[in-house]
Design a protein around this motif. Structure first.
Motif, PDB file in Angstrom:
ATOM      1  N   UNK A   5       0.910  -1.268   0.051  1.00 26.53           N
ATOM      2  CA  UNK A   5       0.038   0.141   0.028  1.00 26.53           C
ATOM      3  C   UNK A   5       0.890   1.283  -0.022  1.00 26.53           C
ATOM      4  N   UNK A   6       2.034   1.188   0.904  1.00 25.49           N
ATOM      5  CA  UNK A   6       2.870   2.355   0.796  1.00 25.49           C
ATOM      6  C   UNK A   6       3.855   2.432  -0.032  1.00 25.49           C
ATOM      7  N   UNK A   7       4.766   1.452   0.117  1.00 26.73           N
ATOM      8  CA  UNK A   7       6.362   1.494  -0.742  1.00 26.73           C
ATOM      9  C   UNK A   7       5.966   1.149  -2.208  1.00 26.73           C
ATOM     10  N   UNK A   8       5.288   0.308  -2.466  1.00 27.12           N
ATOM     11  CA  UNK A   8       5.254  -0.239  -3.974  1.00 27.12           C
ATOM     12  C   UNK A   8       4.725   1.109  -4.932  1.00 27.12           C
ATOM     13  N   UNK A   9       3.557   1.638  -4.736  1.00 28.17           N
ATOM     14  CA  UNK A   9       3.357   2.630  -5.454  1.00 28.17           C
ATOM     15  C   UNK A   9       4.549   4.001  -5.614  1.00 28.17           C
ATOM     16  N   UNK A  10       5.344   4.185  -4.594  1.00 21.44           N
ATOM     17  CA  UNK A  10       6.365   4.900  -4.469  1.00 21.44           C
ATOM     18  C   UNK A  10       7.470   4.468  -5.536  1.00 21.44           C
ATOM     19  N   UNK A  11       7.736   3.580  -5.301  1.00 20.61           N
ATOM     20  CA  UNK A  11       8.635   2.666  -6.348  1.00 20.61           C
ATOM     21  C   UNK A  11       8.428   2.735  -7.456  1.00 20.61           C
ATOM     22  N   UNK A  12       7.007   2.272  -7.916  1.00 18.50           N
ATOM     23  CA  UNK A  12       6.601   2.608  -9.194  1.00 18.50           C
ATOM     24  C   UNK A  12       6.467   4.082 -10.001  1.00 18.50           C
ATOM     25  N   UNK A  13       6.120   5.066  -8.980  1.00 23.76           N
ATOM     26  CA  UNK A  13       6.271   6.360  -9.272  1.00 23.76           C
ATOM     27  C   UNK A  13       7.843   6.734  -9.891  1.00 23.76           C
ATOM     28  N   UNK A  14       8.831   6.127  -9.165  1.00 20.97           N
ATOM     29  CA  UNK A  14      10.041   6.479  -9.350  1.00 20.97           C
ATOM     30  C   UNK A  14      10.396   5.872 -10.630  1.00 20.97           C
ATOM     31  N   UNK A  15       9.883   4.622 -10.981  1.00 19.61           N
ATOM     32  CA  UNK A  15      10.318   3.979 -12.373  1.00 19.61           C
ATOM     33  C   UNK A  15       9.340   4.953 -13.183  1.00 19.61           C
ATOM     34  N   UNK A  16       8.371   5.144 -13.214  1.00 17.30           N
ATOM     35  CA  UNK A  16       7.802   5.810 -14.187  1.00 17.30           C
ATOM     36  C   UNK A  16       8.337   7.230 -14.490  1.00 17.30           C
ATOM     37  N   UNK A  17       8.878   7.919 -13.659  1.00 20.53           N
ATOM     38  CA  UNK A  17       9.696   9.159 -13.872  1.00 20.53           C
ATOM     39  C   UNK A  17      10.865   9.031 -14.724  1.00 20.53           C
ATOM     40  N   UNK A  18      11.269   7.872 -14.797  1.00 14.93           N
ATOM     41  CA  UNK A  18      12.691   7.598 -15.335  1.00 14.93           C
ATOM     42  C   UNK A  18      12.572   7.875 -16.793  1.00 14.93           C
ATOM     43  N   UNK A  19      13.232   8.313 -18.010  1.00 16.23           N
ATOM     44  CA  UNK A  19      12.825   8.337 -19.302  1.00 16.23           C
ATOM     45  C   UNK A  19      13.072   7.029 -19.830  1.00 16.23           C
ATOM     46  N   UNK A  20      12.558   6.710 -20.725  1.00 13.89           N
ATOM     47  CA  UNK A  20      12.656   5.205 -21.278  1.00 13.89           C
ATOM     48  C   UNK A  20      14.245   5.263 -22.012  1.00 13.89           C
TER      49      UNK A  20
END
Length: 85
Positions: free
Chosen positions: A68-83
């Motif tokens: 609930x807390x950590x995984x969405x933050x990890x995904x947001x960090x992953x989404x912010x990286x340029x491909x």
């Protein structure tokens, strides 16, 4: 000699909707795991009782909180990286 079709253009709105849906799904499933873990801790089920219920419920609660807390933050960090190209 591989004839690969061209990569279709990416619609940024569609990608944003899919990412938003994924984040919401992870949070919802984490909250459900936490609630299920608390039900196990309260020994509401006949199939697990006693100290096993407390251990199993605690594991469910910890995993649910992580999801609930950590995984969405990890995904947001992953989404912010340029491909990477």
């Amino acid at each position: 000699m591989t004839d690969m079709p061209p990569i279709p253009p990416v619609d940024p709105d569609k990608v944003a909707r899919q990412r938003f849906f994924a984040l919401g799904l992870f949070r919802l499933s984490g909250a459900l795991l936490v609630m299920f873990g608390f039900l196990i801790l309260m020994q509401r089920f006949d199939w697990v009782q006693g100290s096993k219920a407390k251990a199993m419920g605690a594991i469910f609660v910890v995993v649910g909180l992580f999801q609930f807390v950590i995984v969405p933050r990890l995904l947001l960090a992953l989404f912010r990286k340029p491909p990477q190209s």
